[in-house]
Design a protein around this motif. Structure first.
Motif, mmCIF file in Angstrom:
data_model
loop_
_atom_site.group_PDB
_atom_site.id
_atom_site.type_symbol
_atom_site.label_atom_id
_atom_site.label_comp_id
_atom_site.label_asym_id
_atom_site.label_seq_id
_atom_site.Cartn_x
_atom_site.Cartn_y
_atom_site.Cartn_z
ATOM 1 N N HIS A 32 55.082 46.758 41.849
ATOM 2 C CA HIS A 32 55.130 46.956 43.298
ATOM 3 C C HIS A 32 55.445 48.401 43.694
ATOM 4 O O HIS A 32 55.753 48.668 44.853
ATOM 5 C CB HIS A 32 56.126 45.990 43.969
ATOM 6 C CG HIS A 32 57.538 46.169 43.508
ATOM 7 N ND1 HIS A 32 58.169 45.255 42.721
ATOM 8 C CD2 HIS A 32 58.439 47.155 43.714
ATOM 9 C CE1 HIS A 32 59.394 45.666 42.465
ATOM 10 N NE2 HIS A 32 59.578 46.825 43.055
ATOM 11 N N ARG A 47 56.670 52.116 47.580
ATOM 12 C CA ARG A 47 57.071 50.738 47.288
ATOM 13 C C ARG A 47 56.205 49.847 48.156
ATOM 14 O O ARG A 47 56.182 50.015 49.388
ATOM 15 C CB ARG A 47 58.560 50.570 47.625
ATOM 16 C CG ARG A 47 59.059 49.136 47.722
ATOM 17 C CD ARG A 47 59.133 48.496 46.338
ATOM 18 N NE ARG A 47 60.040 47.399 46.260
ATOM 19 C CZ ARG A 47 59.757 46.151 46.661
ATOM 20 N NH1 ARG A 47 58.620 45.866 47.218
ATOM 21 N NH2 ARG A 47 60.647 45.196 46.498
ATOM 22 N N ASP A 52 57.399 41.603 46.097
ATOM 23 C CA ASP A 52 58.284 41.975 45.008
ATOM 24 C C ASP A 52 57.638 41.467 43.731
ATOM 25 O O ASP A 52 57.084 40.361 43.698
ATOM 26 C CB ASP A 52 59.673 41.371 45.192
ATOM 27 C CG ASP A 52 60.769 42.160 44.483
ATOM 28 O OD1 ASP A 52 60.441 43.130 43.764
ATOM 29 O OD2 ASP A 52 61.949 41.819 44.652
ATOM 30 N N TYR A 132 57.823 38.860 49.639
ATOM 31 C CA TYR A 132 59.241 39.202 49.772
ATOM 32 C C TYR A 132 59.736 38.685 51.123
ATOM 33 O O TYR A 132 59.446 39.283 52.160
ATOM 34 C CB TYR A 132 59.422 40.717 49.643
ATOM 35 C CG TYR A 132 60.854 41.157 49.523
ATOM 36 C CD1 TYR A 132 61.626 40.799 48.416
ATOM 37 C CD2 TYR A 132 61.438 41.943 50.495
ATOM 38 C CE1 TYR A 132 62.936 41.211 48.292
ATOM 39 C CE2 TYR A 132 62.764 42.358 50.382
ATOM 40 C CZ TYR A 132 63.496 41.983 49.278
ATOM 41 O OH TYR A 132 64.805 42.388 49.157
ATOM 42 N N TRP A 165 64.713 39.433 42.893
ATOM 43 C CA TRP A 165 65.957 39.674 43.626
ATOM 44 C C TRP A 165 67.096 38.789 43.120
ATOM 45 O O TRP A 165 68.250 39.011 43.455
ATOM 46 C CB TRP A 165 65.766 39.519 45.145
ATOM 47 C CG TRP A 165 65.196 38.198 45.577
ATOM 48 C CD1 TRP A 165 65.880 37.057 45.889
ATOM 49 C CD2 TRP A 165 63.819 37.879 45.759
ATOM 50 N NE1 TRP A 165 65.027 36.050 46.232
ATOM 51 C CE2 TRP A 165 63.741 36.527 46.174
ATOM 52 C CE3 TRP A 165 62.635 38.593 45.611
ATOM 53 C CZ2 TRP A 165 62.534 35.894 46.455
ATOM 54 C CZ3 TRP A 165 61.440 37.947 45.897
ATOM 55 C CH2 TRP A 165 61.397 36.623 46.305
#
Length: 168
Positions: A32, A47, A52, A132, A165
């Motif tokens: 990413h 980014r 993600d 995300y 995450w």
């Protein structure tokens, strides 16, 4: 008259976007994050906004990185800017540039269609990234992830992949 035709052509081809730039992808950091070289020869770290990808040490980390590389490395892309993240990286959505006929008339020639393939969406479709959910809501990305999960594509072929995450 020529100036008027040029203005009409540019407007009809949507070549001017206040928060968009064209750049060449010169590096792939992970699934990413890319490095992009602008026309002014400035290198920026980008980014991808609203997705993600697995960390390098996670399952599918290297496959995700390779998938992004296959899609954009050494290619000219449109970068739609969305500010900066907490690590000072540029947040952006990248699109493939595609040529289309301007105004549907050959005398106007060809121009670039900046809203070609959304690379973030393509990464989700290939099962190489998560939508995300902590960013701005995006129903298209959410539905694409649901479809990839349902079809057990990419990282979804595993029973229950851990989102980056939550991975430590």
């Amino acid at each position: 008259m020529k100036k008027l035709l040029l203005i009409i052509t540019l407007l009809s081809c949507n070549l001017s976007f206040a928060d968009d730039i064209y750049c060449k992808v010169v590096g792939i950091i992970d699934g990413h994050t890319i490095k992009c070289l602008t026309n002014a020869k400035k290198q920026i770290k980008v980014r991808l906004y609203q997705i993600d990808a697995p960390k390098s040490k996670q399952a599918f980390g290297s496959k995700s990185r390779q998938a992004l590389s296959d899609l954009v490395f050494n290619k000219d892309v449109l970068l739609e800017l969305h500010g900066k993240d907490k690590y000072r990286r540029t947040l952006g959505t990248i699109y493939f540039s595609q040529q289309v006929e301007c105004l549907g008339h050959p005398s106007f020639g060809y121009c670039v269609d900046p809203k070609g393939i959304d690379i973030s969406l393509e990464m989700i479709n290939q099962g190489m990234a998560w939508y995300y959910p902590f960013a701005k809501k995006n129903e298209q990305y959410k539905k694409a992830e649901e479809q990839a999960r349902k079809n057990k594509v990419g990282l979804w072929a595993n029973s229950n992949p851990i989102p980056p995450w939550e991975f430590k």
